[in-house]
Design an enzyme around this catalytic site. Sequence first.
Site: not given
Lengths: 326, 399
Positions: A131, A62
């Site tokens: 999530h 990321e």
Amino acid sequence: MSVQKLPIAKAINESLRKALETDPKVLIMGEDVGKLGGVFRVTDGLQKDFGEGRVIDTPLAESGIVGTAIGLALRGYRPVVEIQFDGFVFPAYDQIVTQLAKMHARALGKIKMPVVIRIPYGGGIGAVEHHSESPEALFAHVAGLKVVSPSTASDAYWMMQQAIQSDDPVIFFEPKRRYWDKGEVNTEAIPGPLHRARVAREGTDLTLAAYGPMVKVCLEAATAAEEEGRSLEVLDLRSMSPIDFDTLQTSVEKTRRLVVVHEAPVFYGSGAEIAARITERCFYHLEAPVLRVGGYHAPYPPARLEDDYLPGLDRVLDAVDRSLAY
Amino acid sequence: MTVESTAARKPRRTSGTKRASAKKAPQPKSSEPPLVQLLTPEGERVEHPDYAVDLTPEELRGLYRDMVLTRRFDAEATALQRQGELGLWASLLGQEAAQIGSGRALRDDDYVFPTYREHGVAWCRGVDPTNLLGMFRGVNHGGWDPSTNNFHLYTIVIGSQTLHATGYAMGVAKDGADSAVIAYFGDGASSQGDVAESFTFSAVYNAPVVFFCQNNQWAISEPTEKQTRVPLYQRAQGYGFPGVRVDGNDVLACLAVTRSALERARRGEGPTLVEAFTYRMGAHTTSDDPTKYRADEETESWQAKDPILRLRRYLERQGLADDAFFVALEEESETLGKRVREVVRAMPQPDSLAIFDHVYADGHALVDEERAQFTAYQASFEDADAADGSEGNGSEGGN
């Protein structure tokens, strides 16, 4: 197409498609955004039509995704990067906060950072840890970033267009549990400004302020309250940085009561900022303290407990009752 | 008075134009891999099978001049920090060859991503050295336009800029240009995830980027052994691109190796890691004290490898520069030092409202609101002063 009924995910997909068509400098980057079309299929079909040079599957890194997007922006590109889930953004947090947000100021305005970071966020889909989080306050707190979240298909389409055209970095929080909610999208209508709040429902007794996934809950709460003879106004903030306090102030001066609703933990959350500022602006208009409804000061819980954690209709209506009892 | 007094206190730090005692240069430990070297510490030219340079006497004198002026600038900045004119300084003393050699290998259309110590590379790019001092003076965070000289702003967070360089290089490749990009970082940065990620991305996308690691042996107080168990240049192998270790105190070798890596990038053959094996002679910054963490003998051993001294020996030995050249350069150095001193001291206090400038390109309602509040707050003092000539009334304004 000019007017179509689309799910939010498809509206974003159409918006990205239009951006890729319109501006050759626009790039889509992220993990699995190519062949798979993203884990939520938001980028479905784009690589097929625009090629691997425009829709770029990246390594699983990321910080690398955001860091290279910064370099591409320096070279004149307009990268739109996808962070696969909210809880995965933190490896990139350093690049976003220490580099992306500050580059324009560091160069005394000589360079621009037109980077959009798309983050599917929030709970309600029964996912595993990392999530379902709502980290918007962590980004809104950082000067140099803009933070937005659409709640309708039309906004999803248009706000994405506007975010890509912005010369500032925009953190674009997509309410993942609303991805499949359909709404009308007029691709020719001229949209309002990216950071202007929207009155989603008019009312006179109390203002519910929300954004992203909680707008729908607030609208449902207003419908339920109507049956009890209460008229609630629902404000969709749309943008968490900047916040359109003028529209909010107008609403609160009318209703004299405000409840802020978000999924993120209440503690140090955007509701705290809104409560403080509206108290300053509307001190003599308020009939009750500004109340907040949101998540608890606990890690986002396992999926079987998320209904307890997330603000639902009852918690919102309970806050409405408390406000009206003053 | 500035540099002389600094030099007098710390004689080891500035010896560029004096002959050091002719100690035999220490060789790398036997376990250390060989370095690419074209000029020995004694100033003798040697050949290398893979890397060659063929420079005119003028070019050789130019490299010497670059290193001397860069060192002089650096010494002036160190002195200015000691005098309280700069809040901090990161000295490049000892790393002149690595920076000038690599910097002079670049083409105008190449793009540089520095750390905060690449004063010599900035010099090669034509950046006015006084521009580098704004952030250390505390008047801005960089401030120059990177596109003017294709020299990006200094990056303070360790290793971040290697990813920016990689992304920029990906863009160069997309544009079909044959420019190359160079990212500077240190041995400490090699431990950062961003550097590893930039290696991955650049390899995967075959980006035209040269990673130029100045292994100066120390990351503040931590030696290279605390960063890696293998020689740094060997890291490249795991990512699928070449790595090479060059004598970082040999300006000719640094030039040759960097030029070769840049050409490889231009040909579309992807990244290269260059490890310039060098030594930071001074402190990491003016805030630390190297005597607390490293031995004098080590520093002294590296003094014998001084990059400026070895080129001077070569120039003199070959009769490529006469006394007049060295005298003129000395005068030029002093002129540079004087100018830097004057410009730094004359840097204006930034306008208070600059706090709110350039936070956003497209504006932001909150910034506008707070700017207005601050303006009103400041005006309240002026109004009070104008009203009765007394001091401000201690208003708690602001918001």
